[in-house]
Design a protein around this motif. Structure first.
Motif, short mmCIF file in Angstrom:
data_model
loop_
_atom_site.label_atom_id
_atom_site.label_comp_id
_atom_site.label_asym_id
_atom_site.label_seq_id
_atom_site.Cartn_x
_atom_site.Cartn_y
_atom_site.Cartn_z
N GLN A 236 -52.11 36.42 8.70
CA GLN A 236 -51.19 35.32 8.87
C GLN A 236 -51.55 34.86 10.25
O GLN A 236 -51.79 33.53 10.37
CB GLN A 236 -49.81 35.60 8.48
N VAL A 237 -51.45 35.53 11.51
CA VAL A 237 -51.57 35.01 12.74
C VAL A 237 -53.03 34.40 12.74
O VAL A 237 -53.00 33.38 13.53
CB VAL A 237 -51.55 36.30 13.68
N LEU A 238 -54.07 34.96 12.18
CA LEU A 238 -55.41 34.40 12.30
C LEU A 238 -55.48 33.30 11.43
O LEU A 238 -56.12 32.39 12.06
CB LEU A 238 -56.49 35.50 11.95
N ALA A 239 -54.63 33.24 10.45
CA ALA A 239 -54.85 31.86 9.39
C ALA A 239 -54.05 30.65 10.11
O ALA A 239 -54.59 29.58 10.35
CB ALA A 239 -54.21 32.26 8.40
N GLU A 240 -53.24 30.89 11.00
CA GLU A 240 -52.43 30.08 11.83
C GLU A 240 -53.12 29.28 12.96
O GLU A 240 -53.15 28.31 13.03
CB GLU A 240 -51.07 30.46 11.99
N GLY A 241 -53.79 30.41 13.33
CA GLY A 241 -54.74 30.05 14.64
C GLY A 241 -55.79 29.28 14.21
O GLY A 241 -56.46 28.29 14.58
N ASN A 242 -56.63 29.83 12.98
CA ASN A 242 -57.50 28.95 12.35
C ASN A 242 -57.32 27.61 11.92
O ASN A 242 -57.87 26.53 12.20
CB ASN A 242 -58.28 29.95 11.36
N ALA A 243 -56.03 27.42 11.56
CA ALA A 243 -55.70 26.00 11.29
C ALA A 243 -55.47 24.88 12.39
O ALA A 243 -55.85 24.15 12.21
CB ALA A 243 -54.36 26.30 10.39
N ARG A 244 -54.96 25.49 13.43
CA ARG A 244 -54.88 24.89 14.87
C ARG A 244 -56.24 24.62 15.34
O ARG A 244 -56.41 23.17 15.62
CB ARG A 244 -53.82 25.54 15.78
N ALA A 245 -57.11 25.47 15.40
CA ALA A 245 -58.42 25.36 15.80
C ALA A 245 -59.01 24.23 14.65
O ALA A 245 -59.82 23.40 15.49
CB ALA A 245 -59.25 26.59 15.87
N ASN A 246 -58.96 24.42 13.55
CA ASN A 246 -59.73 23.47 12.85
C ASN A 246 -59.28 22.00 12.88
O ASN A 246 -60.11 21.08 12.96
CB ASN A 246 -59.76 23.79 11.31
N ALA A 247 -57.84 21.78 12.97
CA ALA A 247 -57.32 20.56 13.48
C ALA A 247 -58.01 19.87 14.56
O ALA A 247 -58.51 18.70 14.62
CB ALA A 247 -55.80 20.61 13.37
N VAL A 248 -58.20 20.61 15.97
CA VAL A 248 -58.60 20.13 16.86
C VAL A 248 -59.99 20.11 16.94
O VAL A 248 -60.84 18.99 17.35
CB VAL A 248 -58.36 21.21 18.15
N ALA A 249 -60.89 20.98 16.28
CA ALA A 249 -62.26 20.71 15.99
C ALA A 249 -62.82 19.40 15.22
O ALA A 249 -63.67 18.67 15.55
CB ALA A 249 -62.94 21.90 15.29
N GLU A 250 -61.88 19.32 14.21
CA GLU A 250 -62.22 17.97 13.35
C GLU A 250 -61.89 16.84 14.27
O GLU A 250 -62.86 15.83 14.06
CB GLU A 250 -61.28 18.17 12.03
N GLU A 251 -61.03 16.83 15.01
CA GLU A 251 -60.61 15.63 15.93
C GLU A 251 -62.12 15.40 16.81
O GLU A 251 -62.42 14.26 17.08
CB GLU A 251 -59.47 15.94 16.73
N THR A 252 -62.41 16.46 17.39
CA THR A 252 -63.63 16.48 18.41
C THR A 252 -64.58 16.05 17.81
O THR A 252 -65.36 15.15 18.16
CB THR A 252 -63.70 17.86 19.02
N LEU A 253 -64.88 16.32 16.53
CA LEU A 253 -66.20 16.12 15.84
C LEU A 253 -66.21 14.54 15.38
O LEU A 253 -67.41 13.93 15.48
CB LEU A 253 -66.35 17.14 14.46
N THR A 254 -65.07 14.02 15.22
CA THR A 254 -64.79 12.69 14.88
C THR A 254 -65.30 11.78 16.12
O THR A 254 -66.10 10.74 16.07
CB THR A 254 -63.73 12.12 14.31
N GLU A 255 -65.01 12.18 17.18
CA GLU A 255 -65.13 11.57 18.50
C GLU A 255 -66.68 11.67 18.68
O GLU A 255 -67.27 10.65 19.24
CB GLU A 255 -64.40 12.08 19.50
N VAL A 256 -67.18 12.96 18.39
CA VAL A 256 -68.67 13.04 18.63
C VAL A 256 -69.36 12.22 17.84
O VAL A 256 -70.08 11.39 18.07
CB VAL A 256 -69.08 14.56 18.25
N ARG A 257 -69.11 11.89 16.39
CA ARG A 257 -69.67 11.06 15.29
C ARG A 257 -69.46 9.79 15.72
O ARG A 257 -70.55 8.83 15.81
CB ARG A 257 -69.08 11.39 13.95
N THR A 258 -68.43 9.43 16.51
CA THR A 258 -68.25 7.95 16.78
C THR A 258 -68.97 7.46 17.94
O THR A 258 -69.73 6.56 17.87
CB THR A 258 -66.80 7.64 17.30
N ALA A 259 -69.20 8.55 18.87
CA ALA A 259 -69.85 8.30 20.00
C ALA A 259 -71.37 8.22 19.71
O ALA A 259 -71.99 7.19 20.28
CB ALA A 259 -69.99 9.44 21.30
N MET A 260 -71.92 8.90 18.77
CA MET A 260 -73.21 8.97 18.22
C MET A 260 -73.64 7.84 17.27
O MET A 260 -74.82 7.71 16.77
CB MET A 260 -73.61 10.39 17.68
N GLY A 261 -72.65 6.95 16.74
CA GLY A 261 -72.69 6.08 15.77
C GLY A 261 -73.03 6.53 14.40
O GLY A 261 -73.82 5.87 13.83
#
Length: 364
Positions: free
Chosen positions: A335-360
Motif C-alpha cells: 500500500q505504501v509503495l502503491a501510494e508513492g507510485n501514484a504520486r510519482a506517476n502524477a508528477v511524471a505525467e505532468e513533466t512528460l507533458t511539459e517535455v512534449r510541449t517544449a519539443m512540439g
C-alpha cells in the motif's frame, strides 16, 4: 602537467561544491520548502549499518527538517548487468520495510519504484539524444562496472545508466541530491542534460526552463568497514544488516577483525579495523569515538567487541521490532509503495507533458 592541472581543477570544483552545500544547509534551516530531494537505492539485498549511518539517517533528518523528500527503489537498475537478479519483488518490499523502520514517513516522504513510473522512463528517449557515447563511457560508474565484468560486452542499460539517473532526478524536478564526492559526475550529467534540453528543444513556458538544475548536498557520510576490515559489501557477507536479530549481530561482531594491541585507541590510519569498531560503537551511542576508546582502555579486542555489540543491539532494538511488524504485514508495504507510485506517476505525467510541449510533440 595535464594530469596535475586536471586534479587541481577537480579539487577546486569539489571545494566550490562543498561551500555551496554548506550554504544550502543554512538555507534549509530558514526555508526547507525551497527544496525537493531525490535519493534512493538499488534493491540488491537488505540494507546494512553502512547504509544506515552513511545515508539513511540523513534522509530521515532532511524529512524531519521539512524538506520534501523522494526516495526511489531503483528496481530497473538491478538488471543493468543482465546477471540473475533473484527475487526482486521480495527485495523491494524488504527495502520499503527498512525505510519505514528507520523513520521515513510515507505521509511526508514519497517512496516509489522505477518500474511503476512509465513516464519517468520515457524521458530516457529525449535525454539520450542529448548525450554522446563517449560521454557515457567516461562516467566513473560505467567505467568501474565495465572493468568489473572482465571485458564482457556491456549491456545498453548499463551504458545508459547515467542517463537513467538523470531521469530519476529530473522527472520530479528535484533540485537537491545528497551525494558523496564520487557521485558528483552523475549529478553533473543530470545538470548537463537539463541545460541541453533547454538549449535544443526550448521551454514549455517562456519564463522558465522545463528542468531546474539540481544541486549537490555533499554528504559527510561515514564510511564503515565490514567485519573483515574490507569494504562493506552485501556480496562479501561482512555486513550487519539493519534487520538482523541480536544473536546474529553478536556472532558477526565476535568474528570481526582486530589486532594484537590490547590498548584500544581510535587511529583510523594506523589501526583501521579497531578504529572501525570503535566508530561503530560511537555512532550507535552518539558519542565521540575517542571517548569510547579511552573508556575501553586496555580491555582488548574482547571488551571492544562486547561494547560494540551492546551498543548496536540497543540502538537497533526498536528499529528491528518495528521492522518485524512491517515485514509481517506485506499488504501495508504494498500500500505504501502503491501510494508513492501514484504520486510519482502524477508528477511524471505532468513533466512528460511539459517535455512534449517544449519539443512540439503534442498533437491533439
Amino acid at each position: 602537467m595535464a594530469d596535475a592541472l586536471a586534479d587541481s581543477t577537480s579539487d577546486a570544483s569539489l571545494e566550490r561544491t562543498r561551500l555551496r552545500s554548506e550554504q544550502i544547509e543554512a538555507q534549509i534551516d530558514v526555508d526547507p520548502s525551497r527544496f525537493r530531494v531525490l535519493t534512493g537505492d538499488r534493491p540488491t539485498g537488505n540494507l546494512h549499518l553502512g547504509h544506515y549511518f552513511g545515508t539513511l539517517t540523513n534522509r530521515v533528518a532532511l524529512q524531519n527538517r521539512g524538506v520534501e523528500t523522494w526516495v526511489l527503489v531503483a528496481d530497473y537498475q538491478v538488471i543493468t548487468d543482465r546477471d540473475a537478479v533473484g527475487e526482486i519483488q521480495d527485495r523491494v518490499l524488504s527495502l520499503v520495510a527498512d525505510y519505514l523502520a528507520i523513520g521515513l514517513d510515507p505521509q511526508r516522504t514519497t517512496i516509489f519504484a522505477h518500474s511503476a513510473v512509465p513516464a519517468l522512463n520515457q524521458l530516457m528517449l529525449p535525454f539520450l539524444s542529448l548525450v554522446t557515447d563517449s560521454e557515457l563511457r567516461r562516467n566513473p560508474t560505467v567505467k568501474a562496472e565495465y572493468e568489473a565484468t572482465g571485458g564482457r560486452p556491456m549491456s545498453g542499460l548499463l551504458l545508459t545508466y547515467p542517463v537513467h539517473q538523470a531521469a530519476d532526478i529530473l522527472f520530479c524536478k528535484a533540485n537537491l541530491v545528497p551525494v558523496g564526492k564520487d557521485q558528483l559526475p552523475h549529478l553533473e550529467q543530470a545538470r548537463v542534460i537539463a541545460s541541453r534540453f533547454d538549449t535544443r528543444y526550448g521551454r514549455a513556458h517562456a519564463d522558465e526552463p522545463v528542468f531546474r538544475a539540481p544541486e549537490a548536498l555533499l554528504s559527510a557520510a561515514t564510511n564503515l568497514l565490514g567485519t573483515d576490515g574490507q569494504k562493506m559489501s552485501k556480496s562479501k557477507g561482512n555486513t550487519i544488516e539493519i534487520g538482523m536479530d541480536a544473536d546474529t549481530t553478536a556472532k558477526r561482531l565476535k568474528k570481526a577483525v582486530t589486532d594484537s594491541d590490547r590498548t584500544i585507541s581510535y587511529e583510523p590510519g594506523r589501526r583501521p579495523e579497531v578504529s572501525n569498531l570503535v566508530l561503530l560503537a560511537a555512532l550507535a551511542t552518539g558519542r565521540d569515538p575517542r571517548d569510547v576508546a579511552a573508556e575501553i582502555g586496555d580491555g582488548g579486542g574482547g571488551t571492544l567487541k562486547r561494547v560494540v555489540t551492546e551498543a548496536v543491539n540497543e540502538h537497533f532494538a526498536p528499529i528491528r521490532a518495528r521492522r518485524a511488524e512491517l515485514v509481517a504485514d506485506p499488504g501495508y508495504l504494498r500500500q505504501v509503495l502503491a501510494e508513492g507510485n501514484a504520486r510519482a506517476n502524477a508528477v511524471a505525467e505532468e513533466t512528460l507533458t511539459e517535455v512534449r510541449t517544449a519539443m512540439g510533440m503534442v498533437y491533439g
